[in-house]
Scaffold this motif. Structure first.
Motif, PDB file in Angstrom:
ATOM      1  N   TRP A 192       0.824  -1.213   0.000  1.00  0.00           N
ATOM      2  CA  TRP A 192       0.000   0.000   0.000  1.00  0.00           C
ATOM      3  C   TRP A 192       0.859   1.266   0.000  1.00  0.00           C
ATOM      4  O   TRP A 192       0.595   2.200  -0.754  1.00  0.00           O
ATOM      5  N   TRP A 195       2.753   1.620  -3.434  1.00  0.00           N
ATOM      6  CA  TRP A 195       1.832   1.992  -4.496  1.00  0.00           C
ATOM      7  C   TRP A 195       1.494   3.483  -4.442  1.00  0.00           C
ATOM      8  O   TRP A 195       1.429   4.168  -5.458  1.00  0.00           O
ATOM      9  N   LYS A 196       1.311   4.001  -3.250  1.00  0.00           N
ATOM     10  CA  LYS A 196       0.861   5.376  -3.086  1.00  0.00           C
ATOM     11  C   LYS A 196       2.001   6.387  -3.144  1.00  0.00           C
ATOM     12  O   LYS A 196       1.804   7.524  -3.610  1.00  0.00           O
ATOM     13  N   HIS A 197       3.200   6.026  -2.707  1.00  0.00           N
ATOM     14  CA  HIS A 197       4.272   7.000  -2.520  1.00  0.00           C
ATOM     15  C   HIS A 197       5.530   6.679  -3.317  1.00  0.00           C
ATOM     16  O   HIS A 197       6.603   7.197  -2.998  1.00  0.00           O
TER      17      HIS A 197
END
Length: 572
Positions: A192, A195-197
């Motif tokens: 997670w 994927w986001k950062h």
């Protein structure tokens, strides 16, 4: 004279406090060694220009950045050496250092990495000036997609492991159930956050962020090393089968036997099928974390955030490449299904190994010829070489060359084993031809992709030609020249010449072939380990380590090649 002498001192007294503070230290440093100051002449108000002070600050920033990278790199190096010493001690002396000791060390590292990941996502990224820049080239869609795919498969793998341990709970410690659960939580949180950062260029808490990234990278690297060298699950299954045979023959045994044979068979097959995805996930996480580590403290130009206007993915009338690629894909799926059905039994018949390797021997020469033809067409192109420094492209090339070593290493070990034992049998001849062709295909494909990545995209060439139009003449003439250049670009882009059409056909054919060759080792039981030839020659543990080292790299190579071929296709 007094009025004239006091005149220069007025601007110095009226300067801003920031200027006085900035220029105070340089002024003191420059008071030594100048002849005018020895004669008692008044010092000028500004000893250094603004440009000199600016470059001095930039130099200090670079030195601080290098110091932070060095410290975090040394941290990761020490963690890897400590974990590597534990794993090697477990391999060579599994009485003093057991697999449980290694799991305890890795569980502690995963817990520390998990705490940092949560802190980074909830605290560091929430600062006001933390996310001023984002790298548009980092974290492409295929990298993030593979991260989620392999992360999900790694979670399923640990679920199968938990199910297998629960089915043996009567003869196993309940403590062993904790380690797969920690792994599931760690993989979920890490996927997670990455994927986001993955595009972040963090500007605050840079040293702490670098250390956290390196700690997480070292943890994933140690997980990969353990997955490559750990064959405990295979040994448990082998011991269980031998115990069943002994019980059936009437001999008493103390081995741990599963209570429900059907459930254990499901967990066994699921674990073996998903095992390469765990190692693949660790490799992708290491690559993403390294890019994030390089981007910490990085400041991009204002125009660097805009993504180049790449054209959409269209076939452009390509026919033969997609057709041949689809033919290879359908044939590969048929071979894969037949081999999987046969592998579900106790033993795999010899003719299925022959069918499997014959498919590779038919496909690999066609891929090699296509790559060589594409490299020759690159040499005939009018497009210029892109010699500008591009960190993303450099990393792509390094990953492409490094991942190719996996299958090439397995191929060289197979060649030595076959030549030294029985080179005259049909299956051994096919394995020998397969090994030689896999080496040739990797070399030819790397040359084609790297040559294509170093060519200027077509839209950049057209934009450069429009920018180099003569600036003299009236506005009407300039508008007509721009219109002619735009029409020429649209005409050349709409109607492909033979070189560009051939490149696109070759790229589409290679994309579908690489997808086929990615699917077969990623989801299947692996003939390299099941055929028995190399396993008998090198020994069980040695060949198990070689295959587990090279197979994840080979799967990663096929996926990375697809990403590179898509870029070459779009830029042609």
């Amino acid at each position: 004279m007094p009025a004239q002498a006091s005149a220069p001192s007025q601007p110095a007294s009226m300067a801003s406090p920031e200027a006085q503070k900035t220029g105070a230290a340089p002024a003191e440093e420059n008071q030594v060694g100048t002849g005018a100051e020895k004669m008692g002449a008044p010092a000028p108000p500004y000893q250094k220009s603004w440009l000199a002070r600016h470059f001095s600050l930039l130099r200090r920033d670079r030195q601080a950045q290098k110091a932070g990278q060095l410290f975090s790199g040394l941290l990761a190096l020490n963690v890897v050496f400590l974990g590597g010493a534990f794993i090697c001690s477990m391999i060579f002396n599994n009485v003093a250092v057991t697999l449980g000791d290694v799991w305890i060390l890795l569980a502690a590292l995963k817990a520390l990495s998990l705490l940092w990941l949560l802190y980074y996502a909830t605290c560091t990224t929430r600062h006001t000036h933390a996310m001023l820049f984002r790298d548009p080239h980092a974290g492409s869609i295929w990298v993030r997609g593979s991260l989620v795919l392999f992360g999900s498969c790694a979670i399923c793998l640990n679920v199968f492991r938990v199910g297998y341990d629960v089915s043996h709970i009567h003869c196993k410690s309940q403590l062993e159930l904790i380690f797969p659960v920690i792994e599931i939580v760690f993989i979920g949180a890490q996927t997670w956050v990455l994927w986001k950062h993955c595009k972040d260029c963090v500007q605050v808490q840079t040293n702490f962020t670098r250390c956290g990234l390196m700690l997480t990278l070292a943890t994933n690297l140690l997980l990969w090393v353990l997955a490559v060298t750990n064959d405990s699950m295979h040994r448990e299954i082998k011991a269980e089968l031998s115990a069943l045979v002994e019980n059936f023959s009437g001999n008493d045994t103390n081995a741990c036997v599963c209570l429900n044979a059907t459930v254990c068979e499901v967990f066994h097959k699921g674990y073996l099928m998903l095992y390469p995805f765990n190692t693949e996930y660790c490799l992708i996480c290491c690559a993403v974390l390294f890019v994030m580590w390089k981007n910490v403290g990085r400041r991009l130009a204002p125009h660097a955030g805009a993504h180049p206007g790449t054209p959409p993915f269209r076939l452009h009338g390509a026919i033969f490449g997609p057709l041949l690629g689809l033919l290879a894909l359908v044939a590969g799926v048929c071979v894969f299904v037949l081999f999987q059905i046969e592998a579900s039994g106790l033993a795999i018949a010899r003719q299925y190994f022959i069918l499997y390797y014959a498919f590779y021997v038919a496909v690999l020469p066609a891929m090699s010829l296509a790559c060589l033809a594409g490299t020759a067409i690159h040499g005939l192109e009018e497009r210029e070489l892109d010699t500008l420094k591009n960190p993303t492209r450099s990393l792509d090339v390094v990953l492409l060359m490094g991942a190719a070593l996996g299958q090439m290493g397995i191929a060289y070990f197979s060649i030595v084993a076959i030549v030294a034992t029985r080179p005259h049998e049909l299956l051994n001849r096919l394995i020998l031809a397969y090994s030689l062709l896999i080496i040739l295909q990797h070399i030819a494909q790397n040359l084609f992709i790297i040559e294509g990545l170093h060519r200027r995209p077509l839209w950049e060439t057209a934009g450069k030609q429009e920018a180099e139009l003569p600036r003299r003449g009236s506005l009407l003439e300039l508008g007509q020249d721009l219109r002619r250049a735009s029409l020429a670009y649209i005409r050349s882009y709409s109607h492909l010449n033979w070189k560009r059409r051939a490149l696109k056909e070759i790229c589409l054919f290679l994309i579908l072939c690489n997808l086929t060759l990615w699917m077969m080792p990623a989801f299947g039981i692996h003939p390299e380990f099941e055929n028995g030839l190399e396993k008998d020659f090198y020994g069980y543990r040695t060949w198990f380590t070689i295959v587990n080292f090279g197979l994840p790299l080979g799967v990663f190579y096929r996926m990375h090649s697809v990403g590179g071929l898509v870029e070459v296709y779009l830029e042609a």
